[in-house]
Write a protein that holds these residues in place. Structure first.
Motif, PDB file in Angstrom:
ATOM      1  N   TRP A 101       0.862  -1.172   0.000  1.00 28.17           N
ATOM      2  CA  TRP A 101       0.000   0.000   0.000  1.00 28.17           C
ATOM      3  C   TRP A 101       0.900   1.225   0.000  1.00 28.17           C
ATOM      4  N   PHE A 102       0.801   2.015  -1.058  1.00 28.64           N
ATOM      5  CA  PHE A 102       1.676   3.170  -1.221  1.00 28.64           C
ATOM      6  C   PHE A 102       0.873   4.452  -1.377  1.00 28.64           C
ATOM      7  N   ILE A 103       1.500   5.554  -1.015  1.00 32.45           N
ATOM      8  CA  ILE A 103       0.975   6.881  -1.318  1.00 32.45           C
ATOM      9  C   ILE A 103       1.854   7.408  -2.443  1.00 32.45           C
ATOM     10  N   ALA A 104       1.244   7.698  -3.588  1.00 36.44           N
ATOM     11  CA  ALA A 104       1.988   8.090  -4.788  1.00 36.44           C
ATOM     12  C   ALA A 104       2.111   9.604  -4.879  1.00 36.44           C
ATOM     13  N   SER A 105       3.289  10.096  -5.322  1.00 37.12           N
ATOM     14  CA  SER A 105       3.496  11.532  -5.515  1.00 37.12           C
ATOM     15  C   SER A 105       2.686  12.050  -6.704  1.00 37.12           C
ATOM     16  N   GLN A 106       2.362  11.166  -7.647  1.00 37.29           N
ATOM     17  CA  GLN A 106       1.530  11.479  -8.810  1.00 37.29           C
ATOM     18  C   GLN A 106       0.724  10.235  -9.136  1.00 37.29           C
ATOM     19  N   GLY A 107      -0.355  10.389  -9.865  1.00 35.73           N
ATOM     20  CA  GLY A 107      -1.159   9.231 -10.218  1.00 35.73           C
ATOM     21  C   GLY A 107      -1.819   8.642  -8.979  1.00 35.73           C
ATOM     22  N   GLU A 108      -2.194   7.362  -9.076  1.00 30.24           N
ATOM     23  CA  GLU A 108      -2.920   6.755  -7.966  1.00 30.24           C
ATOM     24  C   GLU A 108      -2.534   5.295  -7.760  1.00 30.24           C
ATOM     25  N   TRP A 109      -2.255   4.928  -6.512  1.00 32.36           N
ATOM     26  CA  TRP A 109      -2.020   3.543  -6.132  1.00 32.36           C
ATOM     27  C   TRP A 109      -3.351   2.927  -5.730  1.00 32.36           C
ATOM     28  N   THR A 110      -3.627   1.732  -6.240  1.00 37.53           N
ATOM     29  CA  THR A 110      -4.843   1.017  -5.876  1.00 37.53           C
ATOM     30  C   THR A 110      -4.433  -0.241  -5.119  1.00 37.53           C
ATOM     31  N   TRP A 111      -4.676  -0.263  -3.817  1.00 32.85           N
ATOM     32  CA  TRP A 111      -4.188  -1.388  -3.013  1.00 32.85           C
ATOM     33  C   TRP A 111      -4.943  -2.676  -3.295  1.00 32.85           C
ATOM     34  N   GLU A 112      -6.179  -2.591  -3.767  1.00 31.30           N
ATOM     35  CA  GLU A 112      -6.937  -3.807  -4.068  1.00 31.30           C
ATOM     36  C   GLU A 112      -6.308  -4.600  -5.215  1.00 31.30           C
ATOM     37  N   THR A 113      -5.662  -3.908  -6.139  1.00 33.35           N
ATOM     38  CA  THR A 113      -5.033  -4.584  -7.285  1.00 33.35           C
ATOM     39  C   THR A 113      -3.510  -4.542  -7.220  1.00 33.35           C
ATOM     40  N   ASP A 114      -2.970  -3.962  -6.147  1.00 26.46           N
ATOM     41  CA  ASP A 114      -1.515  -3.850  -5.980  1.00 26.46           C
ATOM     42  C   ASP A 114      -0.874  -3.202  -7.199  1.00 26.46           C
ATOM     43  N   SER A 115      -1.475  -2.083  -7.643  1.00 29.75           N
ATOM     44  CA  SER A 115      -0.970  -1.449  -8.855  1.00 29.75           C
ATOM     45  C   SER A 115      -1.116   0.068  -8.812  1.00 29.75           C
ATOM     46  N   TRP A 116      -0.352   0.715  -9.695  1.00 27.71           N
ATOM     47  CA  TRP A 116      -0.349   2.171  -9.826  1.00 27.71           C
ATOM     48  C   TRP A 116      -0.666   2.525 -11.271  1.00 27.71           C
ATOM     49  N   ALA A 117      -1.378   3.637 -11.456  1.00 30.44           N
ATOM     50  CA  ALA A 117      -1.673   4.165 -12.791  1.00 30.44           C
ATOM     51  C   ALA A 117      -1.493   5.678 -12.762  1.00 30.44           C
ATOM     52  N   PRO A 118      -1.082   6.288 -13.891  1.00 27.28           N
ATOM     53  CA  PRO A 118      -0.781   7.720 -13.909  1.00 27.28           C
ATOM     54  C   PRO A 118      -1.985   8.641 -13.969  1.00 27.28           C
ATOM     55  N   GLY A 119      -3.161   8.136 -14.254  1.00 20.41           N
ATOM     56  CA  GLY A 119      -4.298   9.040 -14.450  1.00 20.41           C
ATOM     57  C   GLY A 119      -4.167   9.721 -15.794  1.00 20.41           C
ATOM     58  N   ASP A 120      -4.503  11.008 -15.860  1.00 18.02           N
ATOM     59  CA  ASP A 120      -4.472  11.747 -17.124  1.00 18.02           C
ATOM     60  C   ASP A 120      -3.138  12.433 -17.387  1.00 18.02           C
TER      61      ASP A 120
END
Length: 195
Positions: A101-120
């Motif tokens: 579980w991370f807090i991302a400086s940009q984009g969003e971490w989703t702990w349910e899927t253990d993944s990060w995505a940049p958004g727009d």
């Protein structure tokens, strides 16, 4: 797309390689960087607490990566023509589903899927700060190609020099005759066949 996989369960495969720690032993990672030429992972330990980011020889799960409260891993694309499209982790068998579980400086971490995505936004570097203890066996980073962003970075750096790039946006030192390249000179960009 380029996909980079960092296998912490087999730290001898990392670059630079690290010897796997013995059971219940650890290798501190504060200040260390691992890279495969496309992606760099840099670790920074939190200033608080007495346990910090490390590779740990678990008694039940082999070697895994442990990040504790506020430890940071910075994920960076090493080529300005590529941005980070996704980051995912595999949880150690010594952990549970919520153990990344991370807090991302940009984009969003989703702990349910253990993944990060940049958004727009276009992201070439992101800090992931551990929200709690994270136990990870591997991290996969997917990069996507963005020729215009890479060429803009080069134009800003060396406008008076002619440079060549392959069709994936990677710089080429010695273009081969008969191949198509992207040529950058002054503020002009065009496709050429080298003769």
């Amino acid at each position: 797309e380029l996909v980079s996989v960092f296998n912490f369960a087999e730290p001898e495969t990392l670059n630079p390689a690290v010897a796997a720690p013995a059971q219940k032993e650890s290798v501190l990672l504060d200040g260390r960087t691992f890279s495969d030429g496309n992606v760099a992972l840099t670790f920074r330990a939190a200033e608080t607490g007495n346990t910090h980011v490390r590779l740990y020889g678990s008694y039940d799960a082999g070697t895994d990566l442990r990040l504790y409260d506020n430890d940071i891993v910075t994920v960076s694309s090493l080529n300005p023509a590529y941005s980070i499209a996704a980051i995912s982790v595999t949880i150690s068998t010594s952990g549970s589903d919520s153990d990344a579980w991370f807090i991302a400086s940009q984009g969003e971490w989703t702990w349910e899927t253990d993944s990060w995505a940049p958004g727009d936004e276009r992201v070439t570097s992101v800090d992931l700060a551990s929200y709690m203890q994270s136990r990870i066996t591997s991290m996969t980073v997917t990069l996507t190609h963005d020729v215009s962003a890479g060429l803009e970075a080069v134009i800003g750096g060396e406008p008076s020099r002619v440079r060549y790039f392959n069709m994936q946006g990677m710089p080429v030192c010695n273009p081969e005759p008969g191949h198509i390249y992207i040529r950058l000179s002054d503020s002009r960009v065009d496709k050429v066949i080298v003769k």
